[in-house]
Design a protein around this motif. Sequence first.
Motif, short mmCIF file in Angstrom:
data_model
loop_
_atom_site.label_atom_id
_atom_site.label_comp_id
_atom_site.label_asym_id
_atom_site.label_seq_id
_atom_site.Cartn_x
_atom_site.Cartn_y
_atom_site.Cartn_z
N LEU A 66 0.56 -1.55 -0.02
CA LEU A 66 -0.06 -0.02 0.32
C LEU A 66 1.31 0.97 -0.06
O LEU A 66 1.09 2.38 -0.42
CB LEU A 66 -1.08 0.16 1.12
N ILE A 67 1.90 1.25 0.94
CA ILE A 67 2.79 2.48 0.63
C ILE A 67 3.73 2.62 -0.75
O ILE A 67 3.65 3.72 -0.80
CB ILE A 67 4.25 2.10 2.17
N ASN A 68 4.23 1.23 -1.49
CA ASN A 68 4.68 1.78 -2.93
C ASN A 68 3.37 2.54 -3.52
O ASN A 68 3.32 3.05 -4.43
CB ASN A 68 4.80 0.37 -3.50
N LYS A 69 2.21 2.32 -3.17
CA LYS A 69 0.91 2.39 -4.48
C LYS A 69 0.68 3.68 -3.99
O LYS A 69 0.57 4.49 -4.45
CB LYS A 69 -0.29 1.64 -3.88
N VAL A 70 0.45 4.00 -3.02
CA VAL A 70 0.14 5.22 -2.60
C VAL A 70 1.52 6.45 -3.22
O VAL A 70 1.59 7.49 -4.22
CB VAL A 70 -0.27 6.15 -0.81
N SER A 71 3.06 5.99 -2.90
CA SER A 71 3.85 6.27 -3.67
C SER A 71 4.46 6.49 -5.23
O SER A 71 4.26 8.16 -5.03
CB SER A 71 4.76 5.85 -2.68
N ASN A 72 4.04 6.12 -5.47
CA ASN A 72 3.84 5.90 -6.86
C ASN A 72 2.41 6.87 -7.21
O ASN A 72 2.83 7.24 -8.91
CB ASN A 72 2.93 4.47 -7.59
N ALA A 73 1.37 7.01 -6.75
CA ALA A 73 0.18 7.61 -7.12
C ALA A 73 0.34 8.88 -6.56
O ALA A 73 0.78 10.15 -7.56
CB ALA A 73 -0.56 7.51 -6.12
N LEU A 74 1.14 9.52 -6.08
CA LEU A 74 1.97 10.96 -5.25
C LEU A 74 2.95 11.01 -6.92
O LEU A 74 3.33 12.19 -7.15
CB LEU A 74 2.66 10.46 -4.50
N ALA A 75 4.01 10.12 -7.31
CA ALA A 75 4.78 10.06 -7.96
C ALA A 75 4.30 10.83 -9.38
O ALA A 75 4.65 12.00 -9.78
CB ALA A 75 5.71 8.99 -8.00
N ASP A 76 3.09 10.65 -10.45
CA ASP A 76 2.30 10.44 -11.13
C ASP A 76 1.71 11.64 -11.44
O ASP A 76 1.55 11.87 -12.33
CB ASP A 76 1.96 8.83 -11.04
N ASP A 77 1.71 12.36 -9.67
CA ASP A 77 0.82 13.60 -10.09
C ASP A 77 1.38 14.81 -10.70
O ASP A 77 3.14 14.95 -9.75
CB ASP A 77 0.37 14.14 -8.80
N PRO A 78 1.69 15.17 -11.35
CA PRO A 78 2.64 16.53 -12.07
C PRO A 78 2.64 17.85 -11.50
O PRO A 78 3.85 18.46 -10.99
CB PRO A 78 2.51 16.64 -13.58
N ALA A 79 1.71 17.85 -9.92
CA ALA A 79 1.62 19.10 -9.52
C ALA A 79 2.53 19.13 -8.39
O ALA A 79 2.79 19.35 -7.29
CB ALA A 79 0.38 19.22 -9.31
N LEU A 80 2.47 17.04 -7.31
CA LEU A 80 3.40 17.29 -6.70
C LEU A 80 5.03 16.41 -7.00
O LEU A 80 5.27 15.93 -8.02
CB LEU A 80 2.76 16.17 -5.70
N THR A 81 6.17 17.22 -6.11
CA THR A 81 6.95 16.87 -5.73
C THR A 81 6.97 15.61 -4.49
O THR A 81 6.87 15.70 -3.43
CB THR A 81 8.74 16.98 -5.26
N LEU A 82 7.53 14.13 -5.07
CA LEU A 82 7.72 13.17 -4.06
C LEU A 82 8.01 13.18 -3.15
O LEU A 82 7.59 12.99 -2.06
CB LEU A 82 7.70 11.52 -4.32
N ASP A 83 9.34 14.05 -3.08
CA ASP A 83 10.09 13.93 -1.93
C ASP A 83 9.40 15.34 0.10
O ASP A 83 10.56 15.24 0.22
CB ASP A 83 11.77 14.27 -2.12
N GLN A 84 8.64 15.31 -1.35
CA GLN A 84 7.75 16.67 -0.17
C GLN A 84 7.03 15.89 1.20
O GLN A 84 7.28 15.84 2.02
CB GLN A 84 6.14 17.18 -0.99
#
Length: 115
Positions: free
Chosen positions: A48-66
């Motif tokens: 689940l952590i991997n799926k949510v991290s991927n969803a955040l990374a796929d959003d161009p308005a967000l930066t995963l390291d945030q």
Amino acid sequence: MGWRQCFVGIAGILAIGIGPGIGTAKVARAAQTRIDETPAIVTPDQNLINKVSNALADDPALTLDQFTVEASQGVVELTGSAGSYSQHDRAIKDARRVEGVIVVKDNITVIQRDF
């Protein structure tokens, strides 16, 4: 070679000596079952952590390291900072859309910068 591999190897050699036809099947089965080569186990929480991290990374308005993503039994916790309320809302919505997420705990701080 570990003791388990050695045991399987010895068992295969002994099985071959039993007689034609009988030992061959046992050796074939023993060769297919390699105890020391099990695939890495991914827990449902880590998945689940991997799926949510991927969803955040796929959003161009967000930066995963945030954000930091944690999960436990369908409860996902997002921690970090967003540069605007829009980024905050998108991160929460992205996490909620992931299959398996039951609740999203919001620990995101909005830091609006004055330009």
